[in-house]
Design an enzyme around this catalytic site. Structure first.
Site, PDB file in Angstrom:
ATOM      1  N   ARG A   1       0.829  -1.213   0.000  1.00  0.00           N
ATOM      2  CA  ARG A   1       0.000   0.000   0.000  1.00  0.00           C
ATOM      3  C   ARG A   1       0.858   1.257   0.000  1.00  0.00           C
ATOM      4  O   ARG A   1       0.539   2.264  -0.622  1.00  0.00           O
ATOM      5  CB  ARG A   1      -0.930  -0.005   1.228  1.00  0.00           C
ATOM      6  CG  ARG A   1      -2.086  -1.006   1.103  1.00  0.00           C
ATOM      7  CD  ARG A   1      -2.730  -1.257   2.451  1.00  0.00           C
ATOM      8  NE  ARG A   1      -3.165  -0.024   3.078  1.00  0.00           N
ATOM      9  CZ  ARG A   1      -3.234   0.173   4.401  1.00  0.00           C
ATOM     10  NH1 ARG A   1      -2.923  -0.810   5.239  1.00  0.00           N
ATOM     11  NH2 ARG A   1      -3.627   1.322   4.885  1.00  0.00           N
TER      12      ARG A   1
ATOM     13  N   SER B   1      -5.967  -3.037   9.469  1.00  0.00           N
ATOM     14  CA  SER B   1      -4.535  -3.226   9.720  1.00  0.00           C
ATOM     15  C   SER B   1      -4.234  -3.071  11.216  1.00  0.00           C
ATOM     16  O   SER B   1      -3.600  -3.937  11.837  1.00  0.00           O
ATOM     17  CB  SER B   1      -3.755  -2.199   8.888  1.00  0.00           C
ATOM     18  OG  SER B   1      -2.431  -2.065   9.329  1.00  0.00           O
TER      19      SER B   1
ATOM     20  N   LYS C   1      -3.474  -6.359  14.309  1.00  0.00           N
ATOM     21  CA  LYS C   1      -2.288  -6.488  15.164  1.00  0.00           C
ATOM     22  C   LYS C   1      -2.671  -6.605  16.639  1.00  0.00           C
ATOM     23  O   LYS C   1      -2.079  -7.380  17.395  1.00  0.00           O
ATOM     24  CB  LYS C   1      -1.351  -5.303  14.925  1.00  0.00           C
ATOM     25  CG  LYS C   1      -0.602  -5.451  13.596  1.00  0.00           C
ATOM     26  CD  LYS C   1       0.226  -4.246  13.245  1.00  0.00           C
ATOM     27  CE  LYS C   1      -0.603  -3.190  12.577  1.00  0.00           C
ATOM     28  NZ  LYS C   1       0.096  -2.339  11.622  1.00  0.00           N
TER      29      LYS C   1
END
Ligand code: URA
Ligand code: CA
Length: 433
Positions: free
Chosen positions: A168, A183, A187
């Site tokens: 990206r 994203s 995590k």
């Protein structure tokens, strides 16, 4: 399944099924789907967005692309905090011991990272002897015993996100709310959190510059978390100027200790109490936010938060006596004042430029290999809205070299004065649950 059909679907604004999302994330992680096809679908998502269901699926597909940390042996609800990043953000150093002091388990996996200052681990390493190279079993024991421990990043967490983020970055598709939200959330979830409190920064020094964008990102992350079974909430907080006064590693450790003692900067203290209240409440240790806040205020007042910091540092090899004697922290060789060139009011403190000035001093890493200087950094003396007289200090510069002309120039450009008193920025804009 053919990747080209998925690209076509997203191009035409249609919704991908769960199987289709899993197919392309798995294929991309394994290397069977090439960069150029994933670039195309990222661009289609950039323009056409993703539904709430697709976002949750994308997040979980990335979580499942690698290892997931199992914190089930830790008693209680594991609440993690995540900040979208800013300058001189000392909240993690305060919040860890603060919520642990009221028995909320803090099992923190942290990194070093690139930035204006080091990451949480670098900062903590200003305390001599402190280390995060501990075994998983010891980590779990420490959290069960003391309610707090920090361990370095290990294992292969969210490899799909790492690969996608790098792609990206070079295809102009970073700035998409569904992609950023999944994203970040992937995590946190892979790291084992049961519940997540998000601190979404807004303003000139933040990733999201406007309140509208910050709100949209916050809502997107809160929905993903709740849709995949992790209680999630977000606070939108100001990053139009740096938080607190200190930007630097040892300087921020000192600021955190001051805050735990009840003598910290007003804004940092308030943000920590707000985020901390949500962490305590979501953990089930308090029956309302007001009760949670009172517990935290009390932990500061009766010294237990400070005591918790001492215990935490010593239990990982650190010199806990630093808490009582801050002069044991690394000290810079030179101290300079940045004097105001005229009378006025501070009207602007451009956070990322102050961060750059700290970096020029050596407080942060430009590349993964760079060494950081734990002692150096900047201590702001004034915040937006404060009155200053010509010759008064705007900031103190802690440096290990004598020629700081470049640093001074950067700082002078970043702290702006006006003749009339400006409005002081709102610290906490919204709380989204
Ligand atoms: N931070 C992340 O972790 N992911 C993004 O996509 C953007 C910022
Ligand atoms: Ca700070």
């Amino acid at each position: 399944m053919r990747m080209v059909d998925l690209i076509e679907k997203k191009r035409d604004g249609l919704e991908l099924s769960t199987e289709e999302v899993n197919y392309f994330i798995k294929g991309y992680t394994e290397g069977s789907i090439p960069d150029y096809q994933v670039s195309a679908i990222m661009m289609a998502i950039y323009f056409n967005g993703m539904t709430e269901r697709e976002r949750a699926d994308l997040t979980m597909a990335m979580v499942e692309s690698g290892d997931q940390i199992d914190l089930s042996e830790i008693e209680g609800v594991k609440v993690d905090k995540h900040s979208t990043g800013g300058v001189g953000d000392t909240t993690t150093l305060v919040l860890g011991p603060l919520v642990a002091a009221v028995d909320v388990p803090v099992a923190k996996m942290s990194g070093r990272g690139l930035g204006h200052t080091g990451g949480t681990i670098d900062k903590l390493e200003s305390v001599s002897g402190f280390h995060v190279e501990i075994e998983n079993a010891e980590f779990i024991d420490l959290v069960n015993k003391n309610k707090i421990a920090v361990i370095g990043q290990s294992g292969n967490l969210t490899p799909a996100d790492k690969k996608l983020y790098a792609l990206r970055d070079v295809t102009a598709t970073v700035n998409s709310i569904p992609l950023i939200a999944s994203s970040i959330m992937s995590k946190k979830i892979a790291a084992g959190a049961d519940a997540i409190v998000l601190d979404v920064k807004t303003g000139a020094g933040a990733f999201m510059k406007t309140l509208d964008d910050s709100r949209e990102l916050a809502k997107a992350m809160v929905r993903i978390g709740n849709n995949v079974g992790r209680k999630t909430m977000a606070v939108i907080s100001d990053m139009s100027q740096p938080l607190g006064f200190a930007i630097g590693n040892a300087l921020e450790v000192k600021e955190a200790i001051d805050t735990l003692r009840g003598e910290g900067p007003k804004d940092l203290t308030e943000l920590c109490l707000t985020l901390g209240s949500h962490m305590v409440y979501v953990s089930g240790k308090a029956s309302s936010l007001a009760e949670a806040r009172a517990m935290l205020e009390n932990a500061i007042k009766d010294g237990s938060a400070l005591e918790k910091m001492k215990q935490f540092l010593s239990s990982q090899g650190g010199d806990g006596s630093i808490v009582d004697d801050l002069s044991k922290l690394p000290q810079a060789k030179y101290i300079f004042e940045l004097e105001a060139e005229e009378d006025g009011y501070v009207s602007e403190i451009i956070a990322d430029q102050v961060g750059t000035a700290a970096m020029l001093l050596g407080a942060g890493r430009a590349t993964k290999e760079s060494e950081i200087d734990l002692a150096v950094g900047i201590l702001l003396r004034k915040k937006i809205g404060d009155q200053v007289k010509k010759g008064e200090s705007l900031a103190t510069i802690h440096s290990n070299f004598e020629d700081i002309a470049q640093v001074k120039q950067k700082l002078t450009q970043s702290i702006k004065l006006s003749e009339t008193k400006p409005e002081t920025p709102t610290l906490i804009h919204e709380e989204i649950t």
